[in-house]
Design a protein around this motif. Structure first.
Motif, PDB file in Angstrom:
ATOM      1  N   ARG A   1      -1.713   0.178 -16.396  1.00  0.00           N
ATOM      2  CA  ARG A   1      -2.651   1.089 -15.708  1.00  0.00           C
ATOM      3  C   ARG A   1      -2.561   2.497 -16.283  1.00  0.00           C
ATOM      4  O   ARG A   1      -3.576   3.164 -16.492  1.00  0.00           O
ATOM      5  CB  ARG A   1      -2.358   1.109 -14.195  1.00  0.00           C
ATOM      6  N   LEU A   2      -1.317   2.954 -16.531  1.00  0.00           N
ATOM      7  CA  LEU A   2      -1.129   4.297 -17.094  1.00  0.00           C
ATOM      8  C   LEU A   2      -1.737   4.392 -18.493  1.00  0.00           C
ATOM      9  O   LEU A   2      -2.256   5.433 -18.891  1.00  0.00           O
ATOM     10  CB  LEU A   2       0.364   4.648 -17.142  1.00  0.00           C
ATOM     11  N   GLU A   3      -1.662   3.296 -19.228  1.00  0.00           N
ATOM     12  CA  GLU A   3      -2.210   3.270 -20.593  1.00  0.00           C
ATOM     13  C   GLU A   3      -3.737   3.309 -20.527  1.00  0.00           C
ATOM     14  O   GLU A   3      -4.386   4.035 -21.279  1.00  0.00           O
ATOM     15  CB  GLU A   3      -1.720   2.003 -21.315  1.00  0.00           C
TER      16      GLU A   3
ATOM     17  N   GLU B   1       0.048  12.665   0.116  1.00  0.00           N
ATOM     18  CA  GLU B   1      -1.336  13.107   0.216  1.00  0.00           C
ATOM     19  C   GLU B   1      -1.824  13.585  -1.152  1.00  0.00           C
ATOM     20  O   GLU B   1      -2.904  13.219  -1.610  1.00  0.00           O
ATOM     21  CB  GLU B   1      -1.432  14.226   1.279  1.00  0.00           C
ATOM     22  N   VAL B   2      -0.996  14.385  -1.828  1.00  0.00           N
ATOM     23  CA  VAL B   2      -1.369  14.951  -3.125  1.00  0.00           C
ATOM     24  C   VAL B   2      -1.552  13.837  -4.158  1.00  0.00           C
ATOM     25  O   VAL B   2      -2.561  13.783  -4.873  1.00  0.00           O
ATOM     26  CB  VAL B   2      -0.293  15.955  -3.614  1.00  0.00           C
ATOM     27  N   VAL B   3      -0.585  12.935  -4.198  1.00  0.00           N
ATOM     28  CA  VAL B   3      -0.614  11.844  -5.169  1.00  0.00           C
ATOM     29  C   VAL B   3      -1.872  11.005  -4.947  1.00  0.00           C
ATOM     30  O   VAL B   3      -2.593  10.672  -5.885  1.00  0.00           O
ATOM     31  CB  VAL B   3       0.687  11.002  -5.032  1.00  0.00           C
ATOM     32  N   GLY B   4      -2.174  10.692  -3.678  1.00  0.00           N
ATOM     33  CA  GLY B   4      -3.361   9.908  -3.349  1.00  0.00           C
ATOM     34  C   GLY B   4      -4.642  10.582  -3.815  1.00  0.00           C
ATOM     35  O   GLY B   4      -5.568   9.942  -4.299  1.00  0.00           O
ATOM     36  N   ARG B   5      -4.666  11.925  -3.688  1.00  0.00           N
ATOM     37  CA  ARG B   5      -5.856  12.686  -4.061  1.00  0.00           C
ATOM     38  C   ARG B   5      -6.157  12.544  -5.559  1.00  0.00           C
ATOM     39  O   ARG B   5      -7.287  12.649  -5.987  1.00  0.00           O
ATOM     40  CB  ARG B   5      -5.641  14.154  -3.687  1.00  0.00           C
ATOM     41  N   TYR B   6      -5.093  12.367  -6.357  1.00  0.00           N
ATOM     42  CA  TYR B   6      -5.291  12.249  -7.806  1.00  0.00           C
ATOM     43  C   TYR B   6      -5.459  10.791  -8.243  1.00  0.00           C
ATOM     44  O   TYR B   6      -5.446  10.487  -9.430  1.00  0.00           O
ATOM     45  CB  TYR B   6      -4.129  12.907  -8.565  1.00  0.00           C
TER      46      TYR B   6
ATOM     47  N   SER C   1      -0.630   6.109  -8.179  1.00  0.00           N
ATOM     48  CA  SER C   1       0.303   5.554  -7.197  1.00  0.00           C
ATOM     49  C   SER C   1       1.706   6.125  -7.418  1.00  0.00           C
ATOM     50  O   SER C   1       2.015   6.677  -8.481  1.00  0.00           O
ATOM     51  CB  SER C   1       0.350   4.038  -7.310  1.00  0.00           C
ATOM     52  N   TYR C   2       2.571   5.958  -6.408  1.00  0.00           N
ATOM     53  CA  TYR C   2       3.965   6.370  -6.519  1.00  0.00           C
ATOM     54  C   TYR C   2       4.647   5.684  -7.694  1.00  0.00           C
ATOM     55  O   TYR C   2       5.461   6.265  -8.407  1.00  0.00           O
ATOM     56  CB  TYR C   2       4.723   6.024  -5.236  1.00  0.00           C
ATOM     57  N   ALA C   3       4.297   4.414  -7.873  1.00  0.00           N
ATOM     58  CA  ALA C   3       4.906   3.643  -8.955  1.00  0.00           C
ATOM     59  C   ALA C   3       4.576   4.294 -10.304  1.00  0.00           C
ATOM     60  O   ALA C   3       5.444   4.421 -11.176  1.00  0.00           O
ATOM     61  CB  ALA C   3       4.398   2.215  -8.913  1.00  0.00           C
ATOM     62  N   GLU C   4       3.316   4.721 -10.448  1.00  0.00           N
ATOM     63  CA  GLU C   4       2.919   5.364 -11.703  1.00  0.00           C
ATOM     64  C   GLU C   4       3.622   6.716 -11.883  1.00  0.00           C
ATOM     65  O   GLU C   4       4.047   7.063 -12.983  1.00  0.00           O
ATOM     66  CB  GLU C   4       1.392   5.527 -11.744  1.00  0.00           C
ATOM     67  N   VAL C   5       3.748   7.464 -10.773  1.00  0.00           N
ATOM     68  CA  VAL C   5       4.447   8.752 -10.847  1.00  0.00           C
ATOM     69  C   VAL C   5       5.908   8.538 -11.240  1.00  0.00           C
ATOM     70  O   VAL C   5       6.454   9.269 -12.063  1.00  0.00           O
ATOM     71  CB  VAL C   5       4.353   9.509  -9.491  1.00  0.00           C
TER      72      VAL C   5
ATOM     73  N   LYS D   1       0.836  -1.205   0.000  1.00  0.00           N
ATOM     74  CA  LYS D   1       0.000   0.000   0.000  1.00  0.00           C
ATOM     75  C   LYS D   1       0.872   1.257   0.000  1.00  0.00           C
ATOM     76  O   LYS D   1       0.601   2.220  -0.722  1.00  0.00           O
ATOM     77  CB  LYS D   1      -0.908  -0.020   1.233  1.00  0.00           C
ATOM     78  N   LEU D   2       1.936   1.229   0.802  1.00  0.00           N
ATOM     79  CA  LEU D   2       2.839   2.382   0.903  1.00  0.00           C
ATOM     80  C   LEU D   2       3.515   2.681  -0.434  1.00  0.00           C
ATOM     81  O   LEU D   2       3.745   3.836  -0.772  1.00  0.00           O
ATOM     82  CB  LEU D   2       3.923   2.112   1.949  1.00  0.00           C
ATOM     83  N   SER D   3       3.847   1.643  -1.176  1.00  0.00           N
ATOM     84  CA  SER D   3       4.629   1.832  -2.402  1.00  0.00           C
ATOM     85  C   SER D   3       3.764   1.929  -3.647  1.00  0.00           C
ATOM     86  O   SER D   3       4.201   2.453  -4.663  1.00  0.00           O
ATOM     87  CB  SER D   3       5.599   0.664  -2.579  1.00  0.00           C
ATOM     88  N   GLY D   4       2.542   1.387  -3.565  1.00  0.00           N
ATOM     89  CA  GLY D   4       1.712   1.359  -4.764  1.00  0.00           C
ATOM     90  C   GLY D   4       2.034   0.176  -5.666  1.00  0.00           C
ATOM     91  O   GLY D   4       1.457   0.032  -6.729  1.00  0.00           O
ATOM     92  N   PHE D   5       2.982  -0.657  -5.256  1.00  0.00           N
ATOM     93  CA  PHE D   5       3.314  -1.848  -6.042  1.00  0.00           C
ATOM     94  C   PHE D   5       2.499  -3.038  -5.554  1.00  0.00           C
ATOM     95  O   PHE D   5       2.188  -3.127  -4.366  1.00  0.00           O
ATOM     96  CB  PHE D   5       4.816  -2.165  -5.936  1.00  0.00           C
TER      97      PHE D   5
END
Lengths: 150, 150
Positions: free
Chosen positions: B69-71, B24-29, B32-36, A54-58
């Protein structure tokens, strides 16, 4: 150039420099960013694979693979929860000191060593600036939390 | 406390504050971090899944899932190389401007906005400090490169 834009540019550059330095260091120790990410969180407290996912998004399976590699290299161990045997915690295999001996760049003092050679005055000036930056970031974070409560 | 230790503590705190704010910002959109992570690299230039896998330390299958997911969300497209059809590039689906409109925190100006309200003098002081920090980091990086050449 707008003064905030200049600050942004410098921050982006700082971030990239840290990234480049740590990439090289991390690579030298034969450990991946993904493994460092997991270790960083485990250093604070044991976590479940679900939490790390959950923390990493992976996905769960990815983190499980990362933990497998860390376990094979004796960095972490999986431990069943004493009260609920279905819950598995990922914990450091040894203590913090042992980890920092194997991976010196995980130690807090490593950051300080990056700046060895700075004069006391330079360090003082930078500390003042970072205190200011952190104060603004803390205010921003408090404002975010405030908005969420509404 | 040792002055370099104090600087380390502040840097660790800055890093954690940035992390908390962006989480927080990333979650709002709903990203995930992985996608960013993938988008950040694609913004610079198209990459193959293999390159992204190597950059992140995550397995090919994981990065492939992130790109899926990004696609699906129309952030990126897969494009076959014009000369070698076996090579597949991951590219932005639109231009940078469109991406920054959908995800404002990916824009460079977003960092500046975090510090809106600072006086010009404060910004100037912080810029001076970051220039000093970056100079030290650049020297460190050059020294690393020098050691590697040997």
């Amino acid at each position: 150039m707008d003064h905030l834009e200049r600050l942004s540019d410098l921050l982006v550059q700082t971030n990239e420099l840290f990234y480049d330095i740590f990439s090289e260091v991390v690579g030298r120790y034969g450990i991946s960013y993904a493994e460092v990410f997991v270790l960083k969180h485990i250093m604070e407290s044991p976590r479940t694979i679900g939490e790390l996912s959950k923390l990493s998004g992976f996905p769960y399976s990815t983190i499980s693979g990362v933990v497998d590699r860390l376990e094979k290299d004796a960095y972490v161990v999986r431990q069943k929860d004493q009260n609920d045997r279905r819950v598995v915690w990922v914990c450091l295999a040894g203590d913090l000191e042992q980890l920092e001996q194997r991976l010196p760049f995980m130690s807090k003092t490593y950051l300080g060593e990056l700046f060895a050679g700075m004069t006391k005055e330079e360090v003082e000036q930078i500390c003042q600036s970072f205190m200011l930056v952190n104060r603004y970031l803390q205010e921003k974070l408090a404002a975010q939390a405030e908005r969420e409560r509404k």
